[in-house]
Design a protein around this motif. Structure first.
Motif, short mmCIF file in Angstrom:
data_model
loop_
_atom_site.label_atom_id
_atom_site.label_comp_id
_atom_site.label_asym_id
_atom_site.label_seq_id
_atom_site.Cartn_x
_atom_site.Cartn_y
_atom_site.Cartn_z
N TRP A 181 0.82 -1.21 0.00
CA TRP A 181 0.00 0.00 0.00
C TRP A 181 0.86 1.26 0.00
CZ3 TRP A 181 -4.89 0.79 -1.14
CH2 TRP A 181 -5.75 -0.32 -1.14
N ALA A 182 2.06 1.17 0.53
CA ALA A 182 2.98 2.31 0.53
C ALA A 182 4.14 2.08 -0.43
CB ALA A 182 3.51 2.57 1.94
N GLY A 183 3.99 1.14 -1.33
CA GLY A 183 5.01 0.88 -2.34
C GLY A 183 6.13 -0.02 -1.91
N SER A 184 6.03 -0.61 -0.71
CA SER A 184 7.07 -1.51 -0.19
C SER A 184 8.46 -0.88 -0.26
CB SER A 184 7.07 -2.83 -0.98
OG SER A 184 5.83 -3.49 -0.85
N LYS A 185 8.55 0.38 0.17
CA LYS A 185 9.82 1.11 0.11
C LYS A 185 10.71 0.74 1.29
CE LYS A 185 8.27 3.38 -3.45
NZ LYS A 185 8.77 3.13 -4.81
N ALA A 186 12.02 0.63 1.02
CA ALA A 186 12.96 0.29 2.08
C ALA A 186 13.18 1.45 3.04
CB ALA A 186 14.29 -0.14 1.47
N ASP A 187 13.10 2.67 2.53
CA ASP A 187 13.32 3.85 3.37
C ASP A 187 12.21 4.86 3.09
OD1 ASP A 187 14.34 5.70 5.06
OD2 ASP A 187 16.19 6.05 3.97
#
Length: 228
Positions: free
Chosen positions: A37-43
């Motif tokens: 849902w949040a783009g699976s971003k690492a940071d």
């Protein structure tokens, strides 16, 4: 474009910018817990802050549009559509599904502005190309800042890029304020990241283009009815 469509374009941009800021706050606060849902971003923190900055740019444009809802010139439409397009497109890569609604609203608002007066928008962009270039370079500084590993650099880059991007468009209101925003937006971040080469180069180009834009007072609000 009739009065109803004018109001739709203005409020669509305003709502899209507001929801985009909310999406950026959510990404920065709990992005790691939202997965796809949040783009699976690492940071997610710098990307959330970047989204907030871009949404702020779109909100500023939407507020300008709202004030000129009855009789916007081609220059107003060009500035507003440009800010909404940049924010609307970049946001899809920063906060994932959280951006679907605000992004759709911003892109729809931008499309409405351009379709209402394509000739006027094209003429305004051609006339105000230094301001357009400065805005693009300001967004470039924000994108570079999103990769910073220190909070100070991150904040200075995002808010500095926002100041650079908006400086030419406020020149007609206050040239000293616009010049101050341009300098404070570009120089500190470039000085603190001098070893990267790309940041000082981008800042130098932004200063050159922004100075030319401010001198010409390339402010869409000053464009009259003849540009529609």
């Amino acid at each position: 474009m009739n009065a109803r469509s004018e109001r739709y374009a203005a409020w669509s941009g305003l709502l899209g910018g507001a929801l985009g800021a909310v999406a950026g706050i959510v990404q920065a606060a709990v992005g790691t817990q939202l997965g796809a849902w949040a783009g699976s971003k690492a940071d997610p923190v710098p990307l959330g802050l970047l989204t907030i900055g871009l949404s702020g740019l779109a909100l500023t444009a939407a507020l300008i549009r709202l004030r000129a809802v009855r009789s916007p010139g081609g220059g107003v439409r060009a500035a507003v559509a440009g800010a909404e397009l940049v924010a609307g497109l970049v946001g899809f890569s920063t906060v994932g599904r959280l951006w679907w609604l605000p992004g759709a609203l911003l892109l729809a608002a931008a499309a409405s502005e351009i379709s209402a007066s394509p000739v006027g928008v094209a003429r305004a962009v051609r006339r105000a190309w230094p301001a357009v270039l400065t805005g693009i370079l300001g967004v470039g500084l924000m994108l570079v800042a999103a990769t910073a590993d220190r909070p100070l650099l991150l904040g200075m880059g995002i808010f500095g890029g926002l100041a650079v991007a908006t400086a030419p468009w406020i020149a007609v209101r206050s040239v000293p304020f616009a010049a101050t925003a341009l300098l404070l937006g570009a120089l500190p971040f470039a000085a603190l990241t001098w070893w990267t080469v790309i940041t000082p180069l981008t800042a130098a180009l932004a200063l050159a283009a922004g100075t030319a834009a401010i001198r010409r007072r390339c402010q869409p609000v000053a464009v009259g009815r003849a540009d529609r």
